[in-house]
Design a protein around this motif. Structure first.
Motif: not given
Length: 284
Positions: A107-111, A71-74, A21-22
């Motif tokens: 920027x990959x930060x979790x919002x 992976x989503x953040x990357x 799935x990833x």
């Protein structure tokens, strides 16, 4: 805030394998970004669709260790886009399970995160029955997040049937509402389009709804038909049936303000009470 932005809804057919799935998720995110999308949303349960409760619990982990979340953040940072994981199953510290959404900035930060509030506990025709609350702990907080292009409200699947949630988000300034989902084929055929369009019209907001589609390894069948709908209820883009793919549309957030100006129901709402009987309280 106003401005034009290209958004994408990813339609998936998640399996019981997180690794597969990833890989599917990453391929679709890259396809969407390659086509110019700066906001990409995946469906509910992107990480895995596993109906058996014990099997699901055995494969999930906390969000700081989850491979999909990482992976989503990357990908968000690498591609310089907003990545919205519609949801995935997350092990909570108290031993319960959350159906949790994640939003990552360019920027990959979790919002933001959001735990699905409304549990899909239903008995449908043809013996189809679901008890989501047997596995998942419902969330208690609605989430609205400021993204580079505007204010966005988060929801997941069955939340769609609770209009008060979306009204509260619209009143909190959201001009984009989101409904990543794994709607069953049975309920999707009956209600998916009309509910998505209704939430858009009621709130003068865009609605982006990435969906699961097709027959899954765990035996369930989901409806697909990922949608992007404008504040006037017009379908801007729709997936063709249940096959995996990317749905794209240009949205101009000024259309939300325009729709709310033409039909200002958010401003015109009035408090009221319910009276028993024949409305005698209003008699002169």
């Amino acid at each position: 805030m106003s401005g034009t932005v290209k958004v994408a809804a990813l339609q998936m057919r998640s399996s019981t394998s997180l690794t597969r799935n990833i890989a599917d998720f990453e391929a679709l995110v890259r396809e969407a970004a390659g086509k110019g999308a700066t906001y990409v949303q995946s469906p509910e349960m992107t990480g895995a669709l596993v109906r058996d409760r014990d099997s699901l619990r055995a494969m999930i982990t906390s969000d700081d260790k989850d491979a999909l979340v990482a992976r989503a953040g990357e990908l968000a940072a690498e591609l310089g886009i907003v990545v919205h994981v519609g949801s995935t199953a997350i092990a909570r510290p108290d031993g319960k399970v959350a159906n949790r959404a994640f939003v990552f900035g360019p920027d990959g930060a979790r919002l933001a995160t959001y735990d699905k509030i409304h549990m899909f506990d239903v008995d449908l025709d043809k013996g189809e029955s679901w008890r989501e609350s047997a596995t998942y702990e419902p969330g208690r907080v609605s989430t609205v997040v400021d993204l580079p292009f505007g204010r966005v409200g988060l929801a997941v699947c069955y939340d769609l049937r609770f209009p008060q949630l979306f009204r509260a988000q619209a009143l909190a300034g959201a001009s984009v509402l989101t409904v990543p989902a794994a709607f069953t084929r049975q309920t999707g055929e009956a209600h998916w389009h009309v509910l998505i369009r209704a939430r858009a019209i009621e709130n003068g907001a865009f609605v982006i709804a990435a969906a699961q589609g097709g027959r899954h390894e765990d035996g369930r069948e989901t409806y697909g038909h990922s949608l992007i709908v404008d504040p006037w209820g017009k379908v801007l883009a729709e997936a063709d049936g249940a096959e995996p793919g990317v749905v794209l549309a240009e949205i101009d957030l000024a259309a939300s303000a325009a729709a709310r100006g033409k039909v200002p129901n958010l401003k015109n709402a009035r408090d009221f009470t319910i009276a028993d009987g024949a409305g005698l309280a209003n008699a002169s």
